[in-house]
Motif scaffolding. Structure first.
Motif, PDB file in Angstrom:
ATOM      1  N   SER A  52      54.072  32.533  61.203  1.00 41.26           N
ATOM      2  CA  SER A  52      54.552  33.479  60.601  1.00 41.26           C
ATOM      3  C   SER A  52      56.013  33.640  60.407  1.00 41.26           C
ATOM      4  CB  SER A  52      54.475  34.729  61.689  1.00 41.26           C
ATOM      5  OG  SER A  52      54.977  34.434  62.872  1.00 41.26           O
TER       6      SER A  52
ATOM      7  N   ALA B 140      56.264  31.799  56.938  1.00 42.45           N
ATOM      8  CA  ALA B 140      55.658  32.685  55.879  1.00 42.45           C
ATOM      9  C   ALA B 140      56.779  33.470  55.660  1.00 42.45           C
ATOM     10  CB  ALA B 140      54.151  33.299  56.390  1.00 42.45           C
TER      11      ALA B 140
ATOM     12  N   ARG C  18      59.439  31.404  53.243  1.00 42.99           N
ATOM     13  CA  ARG C  18      58.798  31.361  52.038  1.00 42.99           C
ATOM     14  C   ARG C  18      58.595  32.567  51.049  1.00 42.99           C
ATOM     15  NH1 ARG C  18      53.972  26.584  52.693  1.00 42.99           N
ATOM     16  NH2 ARG C  18      55.265  25.078  54.026  1.00 42.99           N
ATOM     17  N   THR C  19      58.319  33.533  51.793  1.00 41.71           N
ATOM     18  CA  THR C  19      58.474  34.936  51.115  1.00 41.71           C
ATOM     19  C   THR C  19      59.797  35.394  50.374  1.00 41.71           C
ATOM     20  OG1 THR C  19      56.321  35.540  52.118  1.00 41.71           O
ATOM     21  CG2 THR C  19      57.472  37.231  51.104  1.00 41.71           C
TER      22      THR C  19
ATOM     23  N   ASN D  80      53.144  34.955  44.367  1.00 41.75           N
ATOM     24  CA  ASN D  80      53.005  34.829  45.774  1.00 41.75           C
ATOM     25  C   ASN D  80      51.535  34.452  46.117  1.00 41.75           C
ATOM     26  OD1 ASN D  80      53.280  34.806  48.477  1.00 41.75           O
ATOM     27  ND2 ASN D  80      52.811  37.103  48.696  1.00 41.75           N
TER      28      ASN D  80
ATOM     29  N   ILE E  58      50.874  33.466  49.316  1.00 41.95           N
ATOM     30  CA  ILE E  58      50.524  33.401  50.927  1.00 41.95           C
ATOM     31  C   ILE E  58      49.522  34.440  51.193  1.00 41.95           C
ATOM     32  CG2 ILE E  58      51.628  33.701  53.151  1.00 41.95           C
ATOM     33  CD1 ILE E  58      54.240  32.675  51.705  1.00 41.95           C
TER      34      ILE E  58
ATOM     35  N   ALA F 154      47.863  36.542  54.384  1.00 40.02           N
ATOM     36  CA  ALA F 154      47.863  37.013  55.997  1.00 40.02           C
ATOM     37  C   ALA F 154      46.920  37.505  56.502  1.00 40.02           C
ATOM     38  CB  ALA F 154      49.087  37.799  56.165  1.00 40.02           C
TER      39      ALA F 154
ATOM     40  N   TYR G 299      48.181  32.584  58.567  1.00 41.92           N
ATOM     41  CA  TYR G 299      49.015  32.664  57.419  1.00 41.92           C
ATOM     42  C   TYR G 299      48.419  31.220  56.600  1.00 41.92           C
ATOM     43  CZ  TYR G 299      51.548  36.182  59.381  1.00 41.92           C
ATOM     44  OH  TYR G 299      51.983  37.430  60.403  1.00 41.92           O
TER      45      TYR G 299
ATOM     46  N   ASP H 220      48.863  29.067  52.969  1.00 41.72           N
ATOM     47  CA  ASP H 220      49.760  29.044  51.593  1.00 41.72           C
ATOM     48  C   ASP H 220      49.254  27.830  50.607  1.00 41.72           C
ATOM     49  OD1 ASP H 220      51.452  29.229  49.598  1.00 41.72           O
ATOM     50  OD2 ASP H 220      53.210  28.660  50.819  1.00 41.72           O
TER      51      ASP H 220
ATOM     52  N   LEU I 284      55.388  40.815  55.029  1.00 40.98           N
ATOM     53  CA  LEU I 284      55.670  39.182  55.035  1.00 40.98           C
ATOM     54  C   LEU I 284      57.044  39.109  54.674  1.00 40.98           C
ATOM     55  CD1 LEU I 284      53.050  37.919  52.399  1.00 40.98           C
ATOM     56  CD2 LEU I 284      53.053  37.494  55.083  1.00 40.98           C
TER      57      LEU I 284
END
Length: 304
Positions: free
Chosen positions: A167, A170, A173-174, A183, A185, A187, A201, A203, A298
């Motif tokens: 998390s 994630a 990266r977001t 995006n 990714i 969840a 998560y 990606d 995120l």
């Protein structure tokens, strides 16, 4: 297994290379009749891989196997089938995929530790692609994925696979994405009977599979179900929500719900709390809500 996907030459025609680099049961071709764009760079993987910060290895065998000494398991004796009552029927279609409130139940397939045969009907997602698919370029939505042959309701189509990340990763990266970045990714939050929430998560931005090319639709023809085979890390399997004709684009609802008709938030909250313009939805569905789903949580995932 992973491999670097080859770059597409100038297009406007059917391209001969396989997006999957031979790592799937069937090759997935590419067609671009819109412009001369190439596919984005992608390290193809046929299964989830452990990414930064994630302590769980999705390839590690952590689930026990059944003791069924038969070619195909039966509900009364198989511990895998007893975790989910009658997951697949004799035609390999997922049965009763949605409960009330639109949530799907998890599926546990037989695995490499099981004593049943490879023909067991409780082995579906692990077998990989069963239908001929194609990545194609559209004028409105960019790259997408379609089927080249009919698919029956309930049949497994493909996975949404890539790096399984923590998390905090994630969140990092977001927050590092620019306004024009896509995006990828996702969840997944599973609510356990003891009240706990199990979060995963995934990606596929740089390491992923064909599921990366699926576009959103407010009226999708696919739905996502967490499927576990040998590990407690779920494989995000996409099944046909209706009979799908050959040549039809494959789509799912990015919010994780099927036919989600809730009004979407019309503004997005950025990493500093600012509000920006929403991303318009171009799905063309009669139930289109106008904007792409947006998971602001995120942005709020903190480093540990």
């Amino acid at each position: 297994m992973t491999a670097a996907s080859p770059q597409a030459p100038h297009s406007g025609r059917l391209l001969s290379f396989d997006v999957c680099c031979g790592l799937e049961n069937l090759p997935v071709s590419v067609l671009n009749e819109v412009d001369d764009d190439c596919l984005p760079p992608l390290q193809y993987t046929s299964e989830n891989v452990a990414g930064p910060g994630e302590g769980r290895d999705p390839t590690e065998i952590t689930l026990p196997g059944c003791e069924c000494l038969t070619s195909s398991c039966e509900q009364d004796t198989c511990i895998c089938l007893q975790r989910y009552v009658g997951a697949y029927d004799d035609d390999l279609c997922l049965v009763d995929f949605q409960e009330e409130m639109g949530y799907s139940r998890p599926v546990f397939e037989c695995n490499v530790m099981c004593k049943c045969g490879e023909a067991c009907k409780n082995r579906v997602v692990q077998r990989g692609l069963a239908f001929k698919l194609q990545v194609f370029k559209s004028s409105r939505k960019g790259w997408g994925l379609r089927t080249l042959e009919p698919i029956k309701t309930g049949r497994f189509v493909c996975e949404y696979g890539g790096e399984v990340i923590s998390s905090p990763e994630a969140g990092r990266r977001t927050r590092s994405q620019r306004s024009g970045d896509m995006n990828y990714i996702i969840a997944v939050r599973e609510y356990l009977s003891n009240g706990e929430i199990l979060e995963t998560y995934i990606d596929p931005t740089h390491i992923g599979n064909v599921g990366r090319f699926l576009n959103h639709s407010c009226g999708p023809n696919l739905y996502m179900v967490p499927v576990r085979v040998s590990s407690m890390v779920p494989r995000l399997a996409l099944f046909a929500a209706c009979n799908i004709a050959a040549g039809q684009e494959l789509t799912y609802d990015y919010s994780g719900k099927f036919n989600n008709l809730e009004k979407r938030v019309s503004t997005e909250e950025g990493p500093s709390g600012e509000t920006g313009n929403p991303k318009l939805c171009s799905c063309g569905s009669s139930s289109c809500t106008g904007f792409l789903p947006f998971d602001s949580s995120l942005y709020n995932l903190k480093d540990k």
